[in-house]
Design an enzyme around this catalytic site. Sequence first.
Site, PDB file in Angstrom:
ATOM      1  CG  ASP A 163      -9.829  -0.387   4.351  1.00  0.00           C
ATOM      2  OD1 ASP A 163      -9.509  -0.560   3.063  1.00  0.00           O
ATOM      3  OD2 ASP A 163      -9.025  -0.739   5.254  1.00  0.00           O
ATOM      4  CD  GLN A 221      -3.468  -4.206   6.320  1.00  0.00           C
ATOM      5  OE1 GLN A 221      -3.518  -3.339   5.663  1.00  0.00           O
ATOM      6  NE2 GLN A 221      -4.292  -5.470   6.124  1.00  0.00           N
ATOM      7  CE  LYS A 266      -4.021  -2.465   2.213  1.00  0.00           C
ATOM      8  NZ  LYS A 266      -4.641  -2.888   3.338  1.00  0.00           N
TER       9      LYS A 266
END
Length: 283
Positions: A120, A97, A53
């Site tokens: 997200d 995460q 990422k």
Amino acid sequence: MTAQIIDGNALAKRVRAEVAGRTEALKARGIQPQLAIVLVGEDPASQVYVKHKVADSEQTGLKATLERYPADMSEADLLARIHALNDDASVHGILVQLPLPRHMDSARVIETIAPAKDVDGFHVASAGALMVGQPGFWPCTPYGCLKMIDSIGLDLRGKHAVVIGRSNIVGKPMAMMLLGRDATVTICHSRTADLKAMTLQADVVVAAVGKRNVLTKDMVKPGAVVIDVGMNRNDEGKLCGDVDFAGVSEVAGWITPVPGGVGPMTRAMLLVNTIEAAERTAG
Ligand code: NAP
């Protein structure tokens, strides 16, 4: 029939180039789009994901900061850190995460992220916005699947789409996105009585289960579009999807491979959401 491949790597490259252009435009206005990634603990897969990422972000000119914390970090400290990132005007997107260490409540942590920075798309406000058709951030995996369907020029209006899987991060939002495009949507899951009867009717099948060979050749209508979200290992330990790729390729019109399909597009859509967040802030 031999299915045509929807190449996730090639499409992701085009998406990244588009993000790079939008990033340049913001930078020209003196704004540096920034993604803050928070990693708690030492989960090996998570370490690889966050590395990708950061690299993807930097490749497109986005600034990515990676904050690493030990697995024994308290939830209160993590929430405080998220509040600080929410208040930091230079940060446009925040990604925590998952999975988090077991002593943390993931839902509470995600709900602490400001919806305007929820790149997200896991916050309930993001899920609600998708449900009612308001602007928000769409979860990257189903958003990437939709882009793949768009890339072949398929008009979803009136088509029958069957989504296999009903998770909050893939199956349900995928179904909402397809519904938003006027497809007739069927959601299947582990209690579906006759999966084959459903998939045989489908113009589009999205398989998001996490089990090999959930979709085989005999379950697919000739010419259907098959999107394979699954990530599994075969007997040789190689990455494979939920779909029997070789068999289904003989029947389907279009199919996504694993690897090289939904995975790269998921990564690319995080960049899209991040630049979108920065553009919305910039006005
Ligand atoms: P999940 O939360 O485990 O959900 C799996 C879904 O599949 C559940 O709704 C389950 O039904 C359903 N299911 C299980 N067995 C089934 C069967 N035999 N027939 C029909 N439905 C069945 O998984 P997820 O997070 O959505 O992820 C799904 C897969 O996609 C996994 O392999 C994951 O690794 C992969 N994935 C890939 C990416 C990517 O970037 N490529 C991103 C996210 C996820 P119930 O609800 O009834 O249990």
